[in-house]
Design a protein around this motif. Structure first.
Motif, short mmCIF file in Angstrom:
data_model
loop_
_atom_site.label_atom_id
_atom_site.label_comp_id
_atom_site.label_asym_id
_atom_site.label_seq_id
_atom_site.Cartn_x
_atom_site.Cartn_y
_atom_site.Cartn_z
N TYR A 72 32.19 87.01 58.00
CA TYR A 72 32.86 88.43 57.42
C TYR A 72 31.86 89.53 57.02
O TYR A 72 30.94 89.30 56.80
CB TYR A 72 33.51 88.38 56.59
N ILE A 73 31.66 90.70 58.01
CA ILE A 73 30.64 91.72 57.45
C ILE A 73 31.28 93.36 56.84
O ILE A 73 32.39 92.99 57.36
CB ILE A 73 29.69 92.08 58.23
N LYS A 74 30.77 92.98 55.00
CA LYS A 74 31.75 94.28 54.30
C LYS A 74 30.84 95.64 54.70
O LYS A 74 29.71 95.43 54.25
CB LYS A 74 31.87 93.83 53.32
N PHE A 75 31.26 96.60 55.14
CA PHE A 75 30.30 98.15 55.36
C PHE A 75 30.69 98.80 53.95
O PHE A 75 32.52 98.22 53.16
CB PHE A 75 30.75 98.26 56.56
N GLY A 76 29.86 99.66 53.25
CA GLY A 76 30.29 100.82 52.65
C GLY A 76 31.33 101.68 53.23
O GLY A 76 32.06 102.38 52.23
N LYS A 77 31.18 101.91 53.85
CA LYS A 77 32.53 103.15 54.28
C LYS A 77 32.92 102.58 55.73
O LYS A 77 33.28 102.03 56.42
CB LYS A 77 31.09 104.47 55.03
N ILE A 78 34.65 102.40 56.52
CA ILE A 78 35.50 102.72 57.05
C ILE A 78 34.72 102.61 58.73
O ILE A 78 34.42 102.26 59.16
CB ILE A 78 36.38 103.70 57.58
N SER A 79 33.64 104.39 58.45
CA SER A 79 33.42 104.72 59.44
C SER A 79 32.40 104.56 60.24
O SER A 79 32.09 103.41 61.48
CB SER A 79 32.89 105.95 59.64
N GLU A 80 31.71 103.34 59.07
CA GLU A 80 29.72 102.57 59.84
C GLU A 80 31.07 100.96 60.29
O GLU A 80 30.46 101.02 61.00
CB GLU A 80 29.52 102.11 58.51
N ALA A 81 32.29 101.03 59.82
CA ALA A 81 32.75 99.71 60.33
C ALA A 81 33.11 99.64 61.68
O ALA A 81 32.76 98.76 63.44
CB ALA A 81 34.02 98.70 59.44
N ALA A 82 34.18 101.16 61.83
CA ALA A 82 34.41 100.96 63.14
C ALA A 82 33.47 101.40 64.14
O ALA A 82 33.23 101.02 65.30
CB ALA A 82 35.09 102.48 63.06
N LYS A 83 32.13 102.34 64.03
CA LYS A 83 30.97 102.30 64.29
C LYS A 83 30.41 100.66 65.17
O LYS A 83 30.19 100.62 66.69
CB LYS A 83 30.04 103.44 64.31
N ALA A 84 30.41 100.00 64.26
CA ALA A 84 29.88 98.67 63.88
C ALA A 84 30.67 98.10 65.51
O ALA A 84 29.88 97.61 66.35
CB ALA A 84 29.82 98.08 63.21
N GLN A 85 31.74 97.79 65.19
CA GLN A 85 32.82 97.20 65.84
C GLN A 85 32.67 97.65 67.37
O GLN A 85 32.99 96.57 68.28
CB GLN A 85 34.60 96.97 65.13
N GLU A 86 32.97 98.80 67.21
CA GLU A 86 33.12 99.73 68.81
C GLU A 86 31.25 99.23 69.67
O GLU A 86 31.67 99.37 70.70
CB GLU A 86 32.89 101.11 68.47
N GLU A 87 30.30 99.11 69.11
CA GLU A 87 28.82 99.10 69.51
C GLU A 87 29.15 97.71 69.67
O GLU A 87 27.67 97.55 71.09
CB GLU A 87 27.92 99.36 69.13
N MET A 88 29.26 96.60 69.18
CA MET A 88 29.00 95.14 68.85
C MET A 88 29.66 94.22 69.68
O MET A 88 29.09 92.91 69.62
CB MET A 88 28.27 94.47 67.11
N ASN A 89 31.17 94.92 70.00
CA ASN A 89 32.06 93.37 70.16
C ASN A 89 31.69 93.46 71.63
O ASN A 89 31.35 93.94 72.28
CB ASN A 89 33.65 93.76 70.13
N GLY A 90 31.64 91.98 71.75
CA GLY A 90 30.92 90.94 73.04
C GLY A 90 29.65 91.84 73.45
O GLY A 90 28.98 91.20 74.73
N LYS A 91 28.80 91.80 72.56
CA LYS A 91 27.03 91.48 72.40
C LYS A 91 26.58 90.75 72.20
O LYS A 91 27.18 90.01 71.11
CB LYS A 91 26.90 93.06 71.55
N ALA A 92 25.32 90.38 72.24
CA ALA A 92 25.09 89.03 71.70
C ALA A 92 23.97 89.76 70.93
O ALA A 92 23.09 90.48 70.63
CB ALA A 92 24.03 88.48 72.80
N ILE A 93 23.55 88.33 70.11
CA ILE A 93 22.96 89.06 69.08
C ILE A 93 22.13 87.28 68.68
O ILE A 93 21.78 86.36 68.87
CB ILE A 93 23.52 89.23 67.29
N GLY A 94 20.54 88.53 67.87
CA GLY A 94 19.41 86.78 67.58
C GLY A 94 19.60 86.87 69.06
O GLY A 94 18.84 86.93 69.71
N ASN A 95 18.82 84.66 68.70
CA ASN A 95 17.94 84.19 70.11
C ASN A 95 19.29 83.78 70.14
O ASN A 95 19.19 82.76 71.32
CB ASN A 95 16.48 83.81 69.19
N ILE A 96 20.46 84.09 70.61
CA ILE A 96 21.58 83.10 71.35
C ILE A 96 21.82 84.13 72.24
O ILE A 96 22.37 85.00 72.14
CB ILE A 96 22.46 82.86 69.87
N SER A 97 22.28 83.32 73.36
CA SER A 97 22.44 84.20 74.48
C SER A 97 24.11 84.99 74.27
O SER A 97 24.76 85.16 74.79
CB SER A 97 22.38 83.27 75.36
#
Length: 432
Positions: A72-97
Motif C-alpha cells: 500500500y502506498i499513501k499519498f498526501g493528495k488524491i490527485s497525486e495518487a490518481a496520477k501515480a495509478q494512471e502512469e504506473m499500472n502495468g509498469k515494471a519497477i526496480g530490477n524486476i522485469s
C-alpha cells in the motif's frame, strides 16, 4: 490531520510492524500487487515523482516475515495518487522485469475495485452552484482542471428550475481529483456516489439529492442533528486487530464513513474513532458490536462520542445490513432461525483462518432456513453449525466452502456424526 503510526510488539501482525494509516484525504491510498522481491526502496523511487509519499506498507507474513506480494502506498493528495495509478499500472519497477498492478484502495471491503460503478465514483464531482448558473459557465470554470466529459445541472422535475447543484464528469480520475482540490470553495465539491449505488448521494451537509430545496434549510437541519445525535463512536479494541479488520467489522453496518486508530491507550489496547453518515447507524453499531469478543477473549468497548447513549430508532437498519461487506460470495436473504428444540437434520464442521464474531457467523449461516445454532470450540477457530433442514445445510456448504467472511477464509464440511454406542464401548475398555 497528521498521519498516525503505531508500533506493535515484535512478532505482531506483520512481522512486528503494523501501520495504522490515516485515510485523509479519501482515495489517496494505492493497493499494489507486486513481486515478492520488491522492497520499499523500489516503490519509493518509482512513485515519489508523483508527489509526497506519506507511507509505504509492504504486507508480510506474520510468522515468516516474507513479503506477500502486496503493498500500500499513501499519498498526501488524491490527485497525486490518481496520477501515480494512471502512469504506473502495468509498469515494471526496480530490477524486476514483471509488471505491477496498481489499483485504488478506496473500497475497504475488497482492498480495490475496478467495476464500472466504482470507476464512475472516481470521475464525477457533485457541486453546489447558483440557481442561475448555466452549463457553459460551469464548463469554463471546471475545464481549467482537466478534460470535462459532461455537465449536468439538477433541475426540478415539475418546474424545470435549477435546484442549485449539479455534476461534473471528467475523462480521468486525476483531472477530477485536481478539480476537487483546487476549484473555488463556493462549489463545495465532493466525489459523487455512483449511479446505481446502494448508498444515497448526499452533499457536505448530509442531505440527499432528491430532497435539495435550499442551503439554508440544510445548515439548520444539520446543526440540530449534530447537537443531539452523535455520529462518532469511540472504540477500544485489542492490538491484535489491524486497520483493515476494524474497517470490515464496522462496515457491516451501512453508512460507515471513516474508521481509524487514534492512539495506544494500554500496552495491549488501541483506541479508534469510527464515524457513520447518520446518528441512527452509529447507535445501531454500538448496540450490535459493543461487548463482542473480537478476537476471542478480547472484548470491543464502544461509546457514543460526547454522550452516554442516545435512544434512536434503528430497526430500519436490520433489513439493510449489506452482506456484500461481510462475505465475498452472493448470499440469499436472511431467514429466521429455527427453534432450539427442532430436531437436527445435519451438522456441519467449520474451520476459520482467523477470528470472526459469532453474531456475524449466525447472520451468514441464517441465509438458509433451519439454522438451529452455531457453537465454536473453546479457544479455537473451528466449531459446528446445526441445521434442521438438510437441503439448507448442503446449500451452505456449496456456497460458503472456500469463501471469506470479514476477510477470513472459511472451510465448511459435513461433520462426522458420533456413534454413541461405540464411544460408550471405548470408554468401558479404557476404564478396564
Amino acid at each position: 490531520m497528521m498521519d498516525f503510526e503505531l508500533q506493535t510488539p515484535a512478532g505482531g501482525l506483520n512481522g512486528g510492524r503494523d501501520y495504522y494509516i490515516d485515510f485523509d484525504p479519501p482515495m489517496s491510498r494505492l493497493f499494489i500487487v507486486c513481486n515478492k522481491s520488491h522492497n520499499e526502496d523500489d516503490f519509493r523511487m518509482a512513485f515519489s515523482p508523483f508527489g509526497e509519499i506519506k507511507d509505504i506498507w509492504i504486507v508480510k507474513d506474520k510468522f515468516t516475515h516474507e513479503n506477500k506480494g502486496i503493498a500500500y502506498i499513501k499519498f498526501g493528495k488524491i490527485s497525486e495518487a490518481a496520477k501515480a495509478q494512471e502512469e504506473m499500472n502495468g509498469k515494471a519497477i526496480g530490477n524486476i522485469s514483471g509488471s505491477i498492478k496498481v489499483l485504488f484502495a478506496a473500497n475497504r471491503n475488497q482492498g480495490s475495485s475496478r467495476s464500472d460503478i466504482e470507476h464512475e465514483k472516481f470521475v464525477r464531482l457533485f457541486i453546489l452552484c447558483s440557481k442561475n448558473a448555466i452549463e457553459q459557465e460551469l464548463h469554463e470554470e471546471f475545464s481549467k482542471y482537466g478534460d470535462v466529459e459532461s455537465i449536468t445541472i439538477v433541475k426540478d422535475k415539475t418546474t424545470g428550475i435549477s435546484k442549485g447543484c449539479g455534476y461534473i464528469r471528467y475523462t480521468k480520475f486525476s483531472h477530477a481529483a485536481f478539480a476537487y482540490e483546487n476549484c473555488p470553495h463556493k462549489y463545495k465539491a465532493i466525489f459523487a456516489e455512483p449511479r446505481g449505488s446502494t448508498r444515497t448521494q448526499r452533499d457536505h451537509y448530509g442531505r440527499a439529492n432528491d430532497d435539495i430545496s435550499g442551503l439554508k434549510d440544510f445548515n439548520s437541519n444539520m446543526q440540530r442533528s449534530s447537537a443531539y445525535q452523535p455520529t462518532c463512536l469511540e472504540v477500544t479494541v485489542s492490538n491484535l486487530v489491524n486497520q483493515d479488520q476494524l474497517w470490515r467489522l464496522f462496515d457491516i453496518i451501512p453508512g460507515l464513513e471513516s474508521c481509524q486508530f487514534t492512539k495506544e491507550i494500554r500496552p495491549k489496547s488501541f483506541e479508534a474513532k469510527v464515524v457513520y453518515e447518520n446518528a441512527e447507524a452509529a447507535a445501531y453499531a454500538k448496540e450490535k458490536l459493543h461487548g463482542l469478543e473480537y478476537p476471542l477473549g478480547e472484548r470491543i468497548i464502544i461509546k457514543l462520542a460526547g454522550l452516554q447513549y442516545a435512544s434512536m430508532e434503528t430497526s430500519f437498519i436490520d433489513k439493510s445490513v449489506n452482506n456484500e461487506s461481510i462475505v465475498n460470495v452472493l448470499l440469499p436473504p436472511m431467514q429466521s432461525m429455527a427453534s432450539p428444540n427442532e430436531p437436527m437434520a445435519q451438522r456441519l464442521f467449520i474451520v476459520l483462518a482467523g477470528s470472526v464474531p459469532l453474531s456475524i457467523l449466525k447472520n451468514v449461516f441464517s441465509c438458509w432456513k433451519g439454522l438451529i445454532n452455531i457453537y465454536m470450540l473453546p479457544n479455537k477457530n473451528c466449531g459446528y453449525v446445526k441445521y434442521a433442514d438438510k437441503d439448507s445445510a448442503q446449500q451452505a456448504i456449496q456456497v460458503l466452502h472456500g469463501a471469506e467472511i470479514c476477510g477470513v477464509k472459511l472451510k465448511v464440511l459435513e461433520a462426522e456424526e458420533r456413534n454413541y454406542g461405540d464411544e460408550a464401548h471405548r470408554k468401558r475398555l479404557r476404564s478396564n
